[in-house]
Every structure is written in structure tokens, then in C-alpha cells.
Design a protein around this motif. Structure first.
Motif, PDB file in Angstrom:
ATOM      1  N   ASP A 106       0.740  -1.128  -0.134  1.00 46.67           N
ATOM      2  CA  ASP A 106      -0.165  -0.244  -0.134  1.00 46.67           C
ATOM      3  C   ASP A 106       0.798   1.362   0.028  1.00 46.67           C
ATOM      4  O   ASP A 106       0.500   2.285  -0.585  1.00 46.67           O
ATOM      5  CB  ASP A 106      -0.866  -0.062   1.300  1.00 46.67           C
ATOM      6  N   ARG A 109       2.115   1.887  -3.634  1.00 46.70           N
ATOM      7  CA  ARG A 109       1.242   2.636  -4.479  1.00 46.70           C
ATOM      8  C   ARG A 109       0.915   3.808  -3.987  1.00 46.70           C
ATOM      9  O   ARG A 109       0.608   4.577  -4.930  1.00 46.70           O
ATOM     10  CB  ARG A 109      -0.237   1.749  -4.111  1.00 46.70           C
ATOM     11  N   GLN A 112       3.807   5.816  -5.391  1.00 46.36           N
ATOM     12  CA  GLN A 112       3.252   6.132  -7.086  1.00 46.36           C
ATOM     13  C   GLN A 112       2.503   6.956  -7.209  1.00 46.36           C
ATOM     14  O   GLN A 112       2.612   7.809  -8.348  1.00 46.36           O
ATOM     15  CB  GLN A 112       3.226   4.701  -7.612  1.00 46.36           C
ATOM     16  N   SER A 113       1.408   6.944  -6.503  1.00 44.20           N
ATOM     17  CA  SER A 113       0.319   8.040  -6.687  1.00 44.20           C
ATOM     18  C   SER A 113       0.695   9.542  -6.466  1.00 44.20           C
ATOM     19  O   SER A 113      -0.062  10.211  -7.045  1.00 44.20           O
ATOM     20  CB  SER A 113      -0.983   7.664  -5.771  1.00 44.20           C
TER      21      SER A 113
END
Length: 332
Positions: A106, A109, A112-113
Motif C-alpha cells: 500500500d 502504491r 506512486q500516486s
């Protein structure tokens, strides 16, 4: 609020020239670059970071995943990484996996977001295959404190096995043959590698590996007093203990004090990491130096090199060093 349009009008250049100047493009002529900066100084213009990111396709940020946001290991690591990032006009975004695979995934991610320019990952729970996939999808990613041959140029590791070997070998050289060890969590790669170093040193000295001398502790402070008491109750005849980090050694010091055991006389203790307090406790702790701050700086330098397509450093692991102090006595 001063805008890029006003800067371009005062400098008598196009808005795109101003944008390229702010983003350091080599294509901008020196005469125009000077005009842009003169206009910026005159107007007191402050570039909008979000607008710059859109124009350059970069966020000027580096993401970092660590196991925890506190403690003597991760604190210096994050501190030095953040300092190095700021020196290079970048910001560090840090998140913690808290020793859970789902949270590590998580966290990646999340980074990356945020469209970070690069990622520095210190992870225990993700497999080699998972990390190889992360690097393939995010080429400006560095894996910390772990070596994966398939992505060697994306790994900045430390030779934990050699550190465990150095600690145990030193105790053997001081005449100790009954050497116990309190490990970190067995789920952690560092623990397993340091234990292999311990086993290798014993094997070279033709000393049989005794599972009764091994106790699992934790790299943080929770539960280590219980692990120490469990070891002492076994009455193994150990004259020395290799603690796989300095936090474990500190718990052993406490229990020794409570039970009237003199560290450095009745029992020799060696630690690992060379935390800041290890030289200030009494007797001062002999330990293996882990260059944590150096790893923090190198990690940011490394990913900045990736971003600028510079040749990458050698992927050889950082080398441990033994720091000899007063917690080990020689047996006669």
C-alpha cells in the motif's frame, strides 16, 4: 501574485523560455537565462512547485519506504536522506510499512500516486520477485539493505553476514567458546544473515553449533527483557553474548544490573549497529558499526544519479567495522 507571464514580459522572452530556465534546461541561451533571473529578482517571483512539476514531468520529490518511523536505525536513515534531498532541491516523502506486507504494498502504491521521481525502499516482507517487478515498472527505484542479483544495480546493501562473523570471531579470539546470541525477528533478512555469520565463525573454529544458545528477540525494544531472562534461565554456561543489535544489548545490560552480573567481567557482551548511546553506557559497548547515516545519503545520491542517467556506483555491499570498547573481557 506575480505570474510567469509577468516575468516573461519584463525579461522580453517567451513564457516557455522562462519555464525552461526554471527547470534548468541546457537549451536556454545564457543571455536569456540572465534576463529571466534578473526579472525574477526584480519582481520577487516565487515559482509554483505544482506548475513546475507539470512543465517538467517531475515532482521534485523522492519517496521512501521504511519499516518504522522511529528508533535509532530508521531515524538517522531518514534524517540524512532528507538532508541530502533538500541539498539537491528535492523533497522526501516518507511512509512506513510497519512490518506488514499489505502495508508495504500500500505504501508503494501511495508513493506512486504522488508521482514521486524516484523511490527508496527498505522492505522485509516483500519477496525478491515482487521487488524485481516494482523496479521493472519504476526504473528509478533503489532497494535498501538487501541484495537481489537480478536487479543488482538497484540495490544498496550492507554485509550483515560479515558483521555477524566479525562480532563472533572477536569473541572467539578473546577466548570465549560458549557464545550465545540473541537475534532479531527471524522474519527479518538482517537477522538471518547475522546468524549465518555467527555460524560461519563457529564452524571455522570447529565449535559445534548449539541451538540452546540461540534466543529470538526483536530489533525494537519490545520483549527483549523476556528473551534475555529466558536465555539466562537455561544455564548454558555462556561467557559471552552476541546481541544482533544494540537495543537488545541494552536490555541485556538492564537484566545483568538487576541480577548483579558484571558486564565486561562476569559476562561479555557485543552489539550491532553502533547506536549513539552505545558509547555512553557503562561499560561502553563493543559493537559492529552499521553506517546508517551514510546509507541515507548514498541512497538519495544514487537515485539522483538514476534520474540524471549518470553511471551507477558499484553494487558491492557496504562493509561492517568492529568498534572495540569495554564490554568484552579476555578469558585466560
Amino acid at each position: 501574485m506575480i505570474t510567469i507571464k509577468e516575468v516573461s514580459e519584463l525579461a522580453k522572452v517567451s513564457q516557455s523560455t522562462v519555464s525552461r530556465t526554471l527547470n534548468g534546461h541546457a537549451s536556454v541561451k545564457e543571455k536569456n537565462r540572465q534576463k529571466v533571473f534578473a526579472a525574477i529578482e526584480q519582481l520577487g517571483y516565487t515559482p509554483n512547485a505544482f506548475a513546475q512539476a507539470l512543465a517538467s514531468s517531475r515532482s521534485n520529490s523522492i519517496g521512501m519506504l521504511v519499516g518504522s518511523l522511529d528508533g535509532p536505525f530508521y531515524g538517522p536513515l531518514m534524517h540524512q536522506a532528507e538532508n541530502t534531498a533538500r541539498e539537491n532541491n528535492r523533497y522526501l516523502i516518507v511512509t512506513s510499512g510497519q512490518e506488514q506486507r499489505s502495508r508495504e504494498l500500500d505504501s508503494i502504491r501511495f508513493l506512486q500516486s504522488k508521482r514521486v521521481d524516484a523511490m527508496i525502499l527498505h522492505t522485509d516482507k516483500l519477496s525478491d520477485g515482487e521487488l524485481i517487478e516494482v523496479v521493472r515498472n519504476n526504473p528509478t527505484t533503489l532497494i535498501l539493505n538487501r541484495y537481489i542479483p537480478e536487479i543488482a544495480q538497484h540495490c544498496l546493501s550492507f554485509d550483515n553476514e560479515q558483521g555477524g562473523y566479525l562480532a563472533t570471531q572477536y569473541l572467539l579470539n578473546q577466548g570465549h567458546t560458549r557464545i550465545a546470541t540473541i537475534t532479531g525477528q527471524s522474519s527479518k533478512i538482517d537477522s538471518r544473515e547475522r546468524l549465518r555469520g555467527y555460524q560461519r565463525a563457529l564452524q571455522e573454529s570447529n565449535i559445534e553449533y548449539d541451538q540452546n544458545l540461540i534466543i529470538e528477540g526483536r530489533f525494537d525494544h519490545s520483549g527483549n527483557h523476556e528473551a534475555v531472562l529466558k536465555l539466562l534461565k537455561r544455564n548454558t554456561g555462556a561467557t559471552a553474548v552476541f546481541c544482533q543489535n544494540d537495543a537488545i544489548a541494552l536490555a541485556l545490560y538492564d537484566v545483568c544490573y538487576e541480577q548483579g552480573i558484571k558486564v565486561g567481567q562476569d559476562l561479555s557482551i557485543i552489539g550491532f549497529d553502533n547506536d549513539t548511546y552505545s558509547q555512553h553506557i557503562r561499560p561502553s559497548l563493543t559493537t559492529v558499526n552499521f553506517p546508517i547515516a551514510e546509507m541515507g545519503k548514498l541512497s538519495v545520491d544514487w537515485v539522483l544519479g538514476m534520474l540524471n542517467t549518470q553511471p551507477q556506483p558499484d553494487s558491492k555491499p557496504l562493509v561492517p567495522e568492529l568498534v572495540i570498547r569495554d564490554s568484552v573481557c579476555a578469558l585466560t
